[in-house]
Scaffold this motif. Sequence first.
Motif, PDB file in Angstrom:
ATOM      1  N   TYR A 194       2.114   2.219   4.508  1.00 18.73           N
ATOM      2  CA  TYR A 194       1.002   3.154   4.468  1.00 18.73           C
ATOM      3  C   TYR A 194      -0.048   2.684   5.465  1.00 18.73           C
ATOM      4  O   TYR A 194      -0.357   1.496   5.540  1.00 18.73           O
ATOM      5  CB  TYR A 194       0.402   3.229   3.062  1.00 18.73           C
ATOM      6  CG  TYR A 194      -0.659   4.292   2.945  1.00 18.73           C
ATOM      7  CD1 TYR A 194      -0.313   5.624   2.795  1.00 18.73           C
ATOM      8  CD2 TYR A 194      -2.007   3.977   3.023  1.00 18.73           C
ATOM      9  CE1 TYR A 194      -1.276   6.616   2.714  1.00 18.73           C
ATOM     10  CE2 TYR A 194      -2.980   4.959   2.948  1.00 18.73           C
ATOM     11  CZ  TYR A 194      -2.612   6.268   2.787  1.00 18.73           C
ATOM     12  OH  TYR A 194      -3.560   7.252   2.717  1.00 18.73           O
ATOM     13  N   TYR A 197      -3.224   2.002   5.929  1.00 21.70           N
ATOM     14  CA  TYR A 197      -4.407   1.760   5.111  1.00 21.70           C
ATOM     15  C   TYR A 197      -5.676   1.602   5.947  1.00 21.70           C
ATOM     16  O   TYR A 197      -6.771   1.622   5.409  1.00 21.70           O
ATOM     17  CB  TYR A 197      -4.206   0.524   4.227  1.00 21.70           C
ATOM     18  CG  TYR A 197      -3.844  -0.715   5.011  1.00 21.70           C
ATOM     19  CD1 TYR A 197      -4.823  -1.558   5.511  1.00 21.70           C
ATOM     20  CD2 TYR A 197      -2.509  -1.033   5.260  1.00 21.70           C
ATOM     21  CE1 TYR A 197      -4.488  -2.681   6.246  1.00 21.70           C
ATOM     22  CE2 TYR A 197      -2.168  -2.157   5.989  1.00 21.70           C
ATOM     23  CZ  TYR A 197      -3.163  -2.980   6.469  1.00 21.70           C
ATOM     24  OH  TYR A 197      -2.831  -4.087   7.206  1.00 21.70           O
ATOM     25  N   ASN A 233      -8.378  -0.872   1.626  1.00 20.83           N
ATOM     26  CA  ASN A 233      -7.926  -1.464   2.887  1.00 20.83           C
ATOM     27  C   ASN A 233      -7.780  -2.968   2.700  1.00 20.83           C
ATOM     28  O   ASN A 233      -8.205  -3.530   1.690  1.00 20.83           O
ATOM     29  CB  ASN A 233      -8.838  -1.088   4.058  1.00 20.83           C
ATOM     30  CG  ASN A 233     -10.230  -1.660   3.944  1.00 20.83           C
ATOM     31  OD1 ASN A 233     -10.435  -2.748   3.424  1.00 20.83           O
ATOM     32  ND2 ASN A 233     -11.206  -0.927   4.427  1.00 20.83           N
ATOM     33  N   VAL A 246      -6.532   4.302  -1.146  1.00 27.23           N
ATOM     34  CA  VAL A 246      -5.815   3.033  -1.058  1.00 27.23           C
ATOM     35  C   VAL A 246      -6.822   2.027  -0.500  1.00 27.23           C
ATOM     36  O   VAL A 246      -7.411   2.274   0.552  1.00 27.23           O
ATOM     37  CB  VAL A 246      -4.606   3.150  -0.106  1.00 27.23           C
ATOM     38  CG1 VAL A 246      -3.953   1.797   0.105  1.00 27.23           C
ATOM     39  CG2 VAL A 246      -3.604   4.152  -0.652  1.00 27.23           C
ATOM     40  N   ALA A 262       0.826  -1.209   0.000  1.00 27.27           N
ATOM     41  CA  ALA A 262       0.000   0.000   0.000  1.00 27.27           C
ATOM     42  C   ALA A 262       0.859   1.257   0.000  1.00 27.27           C
ATOM     43  O   ALA A 262       0.437   2.300  -0.516  1.00 27.27           O
ATOM     44  CB  ALA A 262      -0.936  -0.008   1.201  1.00 27.27           C
ATOM     45  N   ARG A 274      -5.840   5.588   7.444  1.00 24.41           N
ATOM     46  CA  ARG A 274      -5.527   6.507   6.344  1.00 24.41           C
ATOM     47  C   ARG A 274      -4.878   7.798   6.839  1.00 24.41           C
ATOM     48  O   ARG A 274      -5.239   8.897   6.423  1.00 24.41           O
ATOM     49  CB  ARG A 274      -6.784   6.804   5.523  1.00 24.41           C
ATOM     50  CG  ARG A 274      -7.407   5.554   4.939  1.00 24.41           C
ATOM     51  CD  ARG A 274      -8.558   5.862   4.036  1.00 24.41           C
ATOM     52  NE  ARG A 274      -9.319   4.699   3.690  1.00 24.41           N
ATOM     53  CZ  ARG A 274      -8.966   3.759   2.814  1.00 24.41           C
ATOM     54  NH1 ARG A 274      -7.825   3.859   2.197  1.00 24.41           N
ATOM     55  NH2 ARG A 274      -9.737   2.721   2.567  1.00 24.41           N
TER      56      ARG A 274
END
Length: 140
Positions: free
Chosen positions: A42, A44, A105, A103, A22, A47
């Motif tokens: 990242y 995810y 999850n 992105v 991600a 966020r």
Amino acid sequence: MSISRLEILFGLLTGCRYGEVAGITWGCVDFINQTVTFNKGYDYKKRTGFTDTKTITSNRTISIPSILTKAHKYLQIQQRSQFLKQGYTNKLQLVFITNRHEVPNDNAVNKVLKKILTELKAGNIITFHGLRHTHASFAN
């Protein structure tokens, strides 16, 4: 091809963690040398942006097969065209970002993976994390 499907292909062929996948940005992808550098993840789930990798040794550069290089090139062209039409700038330069600028999850990706494995009548339904183990089995 959907972003989730590309992430699944990437995970299967590299054995990377979902947070690592991600967090890939276009600057991490070296098309000429067919490598991807991992130096961040990242978040995810919440966020909140980029995170550190799980461990120091998670910072690495790996070779990727030509099929992934071609898929990344195609995705980059698609995104540039789509985002230009939308007037959207991918400021974080995320590779695996949807047309809604998100992105996916891990739950969304796991649903897609389950659907694929069910359609294939696979004996085991695994999660994205299971792709790490599948990759390790084939790599050794």
